[in-house]
Design an enzyme around this catalytic site. Structure first.
Site, PDB file in Angstrom:
ATOM      1  N   HIS A  19     -22.898  31.968  23.838  1.00  0.00           N
ATOM      2  CA  HIS A  19     -22.545  30.608  24.227  1.00  0.00           C
ATOM      3  C   HIS A  19     -21.636  29.948  23.185  1.00  0.00           C
ATOM      4  O   HIS A  19     -20.579  29.388  23.525  1.00  0.00           O
ATOM      5  CB  HIS A  19     -23.815  29.777  24.410  1.00  0.00           C
ATOM      6  CG  HIS A  19     -23.556  28.358  24.810  1.00  0.00           C
ATOM      7  ND1 HIS A  19     -23.456  27.963  26.125  1.00  0.00           N
ATOM      8  CD2 HIS A  19     -23.363  27.240  24.060  1.00  0.00           C
ATOM      9  CE1 HIS A  19     -23.220  26.667  26.177  1.00  0.00           C
ATOM     10  NE2 HIS A  19     -23.166  26.194  24.927  1.00  0.00           N
ATOM     11  N   GLU A  20     -22.038  30.014  21.923  1.00  0.00           N
ATOM     12  CA  GLU A  20     -21.254  29.360  20.867  1.00  0.00           C
ATOM     13  C   GLU A  20     -19.928  30.082  20.632  1.00  0.00           C
ATOM     14  O   GLU A  20     -18.935  29.453  20.251  1.00  0.00           O
ATOM     15  CB  GLU A  20     -22.068  29.287  19.577  1.00  0.00           C
ATOM     16  CG  GLU A  20     -23.364  28.511  19.686  1.00  0.00           C
ATOM     17  CD  GLU A  20     -23.171  27.085  20.202  1.00  0.00           C
ATOM     18  OE1 GLU A  20     -22.078  26.516  19.993  1.00  0.00           O
ATOM     19  OE2 GLU A  20     -24.107  26.553  20.822  1.00  0.00           O
ATOM     20  N   HIS A  23     -17.282  28.478  22.821  1.00  0.00           N
ATOM     21  CA  HIS A  23     -16.685  27.282  22.201  1.00  0.00           C
ATOM     22  C   HIS A  23     -15.723  27.683  21.082  1.00  0.00           C
ATOM     23  O   HIS A  23     -14.603  27.164  20.973  1.00  0.00           O
ATOM     24  CB  HIS A  23     -17.782  26.386  21.618  1.00  0.00           C
ATOM     25  CG  HIS A  23     -18.714  25.801  22.634  1.00  0.00           C
ATOM     26  ND1 HIS A  23     -18.292  25.173  23.785  1.00  0.00           N
ATOM     27  CD2 HIS A  23     -20.080  25.730  22.645  1.00  0.00           C
ATOM     28  CE1 HIS A  23     -19.341  24.751  24.470  1.00  0.00           C
ATOM     29  NE2 HIS A  23     -20.436  25.076  23.802  1.00  0.00           N
TER      30      HIS A  23
END
Length: 453
Positions: A19-20, A23
Site C-alpha cells: 500500500h505505502e 504512494h
C-alpha cells in the site's frame, strides 16, 4: 496462537508495504519528495537513509500500519531548492494520483494474488446441497439432498463459496428470486426458483433462512477437543473418541450428531463411541443453552469440538485450476465482484439492513491468517488477496484521515481554486478521527465478543 501471530505479522507487513509503496512510487514519478517510508508506527527499530535521495526507510515498533511522509511546507520548513518538490505545491490532480495510488496498488495486488491462486489451483467444496431444513425456502423450492447447484441465473457455479457469494449478491441487490439450475442423480438438470423476497440481507442469517447447507457425506464424528467443565468432560469423553450413536440413534455425520444433541436439552442420554478399537457406552447428562438467533427454547449442549476423517470428505472436494492466460480476466472479475460486494455490505450496514457485527478487527484477521497459513500457501495467498482489496475499499471511504478523505480535499481545492480554510479542515479532521476511532472500537468489540463465544 504462535502461527496466528506470525501469519498476521507477515500478512500486515506485506500489505502495508504494498500500500505505502503505491504512494511512494507515484510520488517519486510525479516529482514530489519523499521524506520517509515507514512500515509500522512509533519508534524506529531498523532502517537506513538513502544518500542519493535523502529518503529514510524504516521498520517501526507498532506493526498495525505504515506511512509515507512527503515533503510538505505545511508540516515543516522546506529548503528553497526543494520547494518545487513539495506536496503542497503540486497540482491537486497530482496529489489525487499520489493518494489514490495506495488503494490502487492494493487492487492490483489482489488481482495478482488471485491470478496466482487460479493457476496453482484453488480448492473448495462442491456445491452439493444437504437436506434442506423443514419449512425453509429451499424446501419450498423442492431442492433435495444431493442436488448439485450448477448455475445461478445462468451463471455457472463450481464451489459452495461461489454459490454463497452469488446468493449474497442477490440479497444485497434486493432481488425477489434466483433461478437455480440443479443436477440431480448425476444427469438430470432442471431449474427451480428460490424465493428471496423476504430474506435478510445479513449473510449471517441469510442461509439459515434459506435452509441451505453443504451435503455432508456419511462420516463418523470424531471428538477433536473436549471443553473443560462441560457435560462431555464430566461424562468421560476424550479427544479421538469416535461417536457412533446418541440415545440409541445412530449418527453418521457431525450434522446428525449436532441435531441429536440440540433436540435433548437437559436429558441424560446414552453416548455410544469407539476408543482404541473398543466400543463403549456412557450415560451423559446434556447441558442447556439458549438457542441462537433469539430462539424461544433451549437446546442441548455436549461441549465438544467435532471433526471427521479427512478421507471421508474427499468426495466433496473440488479444485479450480486455469491457464495463465485464462486466469487474468478471471482474477480481474473476482477482484471486481468482491470489491463491489464489500462496498454494498458497507452501504447496507449504514442503512441498518446488515449487522455491524460483520466488522472484524486485528484479532479476527490474525485468526484467519493463522488458519489459512496452517492450511497451506494457496489458502494464505487467497486470504492476502481478500484483505488487500478490503484495505483498498476501506481506505477509499470519504473519511478525512483516510485516502478517500484526502481525495475529497484535493477535489474541492481543484474545483474552487483554493485550499479549504484551516478552520474547516480542522473541524472535518476531528469528525474523521472520531468516525475512525468509533470504527476501530467496534471492530475490537466484535473481535472480543467472538473470542468469548
Amino acid at each position: 496462537m504462535i502461527i496466528a501471530v506470525a501469519a498476521f505479522l507477515v500478512a500486515i507487513g506485506i500489505l502495508v508495504a504494498v500500500h505505502e509503496w503505491g504512494h511512494y512510487i507515484v510520488a517519486r514519478l510525479l516529482g514530489v519528495g519523499v521524506v520517509r517510508y515507514s512500515i509500522g508506527f512509533g519508534k524506529r527499530l531498523a532502517g537506513f537513509t538513502s544518500k542519493r535521495t535523502g529518503t529514510e526507510y524504516q521498520i517501526a515498533a507498532l506493526p498495525l500500519g505504515g506511512y509515507v511522509k512527503l515533503l510538505d511546507e505545511n508540516d515543516a520548513p522546506v529548503a528553497d531548492k526543494d520547494k518545487p518538490r513539495a506536496m503542497n505545491r503540486a497540482h491537486p490532480l497530482r496529489r489525487i494520483a499520489i493518494v489514490a495510488a495506495g488503494p490502487g496498488i492494493n487492487f492490483l495486488f489482489a488481482i495478482a494474488a488471485y491470478w496466482l491462486v487460479l493457476i496453482i489451483g484453488v480448492g473448495g467444496i462442491q456445491p452439493i446441497v444437504g437436506a434442506p431444513s423443514p419449512n425453509s425456502l429451499a424446501a419450498e423450492a423442492n431442492i433435495q439432498a444431493h442436488d448439485r447447484v450448477v448455475a445461478v441465473d445462468g451463471q455457472s457455479v463450481d464451489s459452495w463459496r461461489g454459490l454463497k457469494l452469488k446468493l449474497i449478491d442477490h440479497a444485497l441487490d434486493n432481488d425477489n428470486s434466483a433461478v437455480l439450475t440443479l443436477q440431480r442423480e448425476g444427469q438430470t438438470r432442471h431449474s427451480t426458483t428460490l424465493n428471496l423476497a423476504h430474506v435478510p440481507d445479513d449473510p449471517e442469517q441469510l442461509f439459515d433462512k434459506l435452509g441451505l447447507a453443504p451435503y455432508q457425506p456419511p462420516a463418523t464424528p470424531i471428538v477433536d477437543h473436549v471443553v473443560d467443565d462441560s457435560p462431555a468432560a464430566a461424562g468421560g469423553l476424550q479427544s479421538g473418541d469416535r461417536i457412533k450413536a446418541l440415545a440409541g440413534q445412530a449418527v453418521d455425520s457431525p450434522k446428525a450428531l449436532v441435531q441429536a444433541i440440540r433436540a435433548r436439552p437437559g436429558q441424560t442420554v446414552a453416548v455410544k463411541f469407539e476408543r482404541s478399537n473398543r466400543t463403549l457406552t456412557r450415560d451423559i447428562k446434556l447441558g442447556r443453552q439458549t438457542a441462537e438467533q433469539g430462539g424461544s427454547s433451549d437446546v442441548g449442549h455436549l461441549g465438544v469440538a467435532i471433526g471427521v476423517d479427512a478421507s471421508a470428505l474427499e468426495t466433496m472436494q473440488t479444485t479450480r485450476r486455469m491457464s495463465p492466460i485464462a486466469a487474468v480476466p478471471a482474477a480481474v472479475d473476482k477482484t471486481w465482484r468482491l470489491s463491489a460486494l464489500t462496498v454494498r455490505m458497507f452501504g447496507h450496514m449504514f442503512t441498518g439492513q446488515v449487522s455491524w457485527d460483520n466488522i472484524g478487527g486485528p484479532i479476527q484477521i490474525a485468526d484467519y491468517a493463522g488458519k489459512t497459513a496452517s492450511v497451506g500457501f494457496v489458502a494464505f495467498v487467497d486470504f492476502l488477496a481478500l484483505i488487500s482489496l478490503s484495505l483498498a475499499v476501506i481506505n477509499l471511504l470519504p473519511i478525512p484521515v483516510l485516502d478517500g478523505g484526502h481525495i475529497l480535499y484535493y477535489l474541492a481545492e481543484w474545483i474552487i481554486g483554493r485550499p479549504l480554510g484551516e478552520a474547516t479542515q480542522a473541524l472535518v479532521q476531528r469528525v474523521g478521527v472520531g468516525a475512525l476511532m468509533a470504527l476501530m472500537v467496534l471492530a475490537f468489540y466484535n473481535d472480543i465478543t467472538r473470542l468469548l463465544g
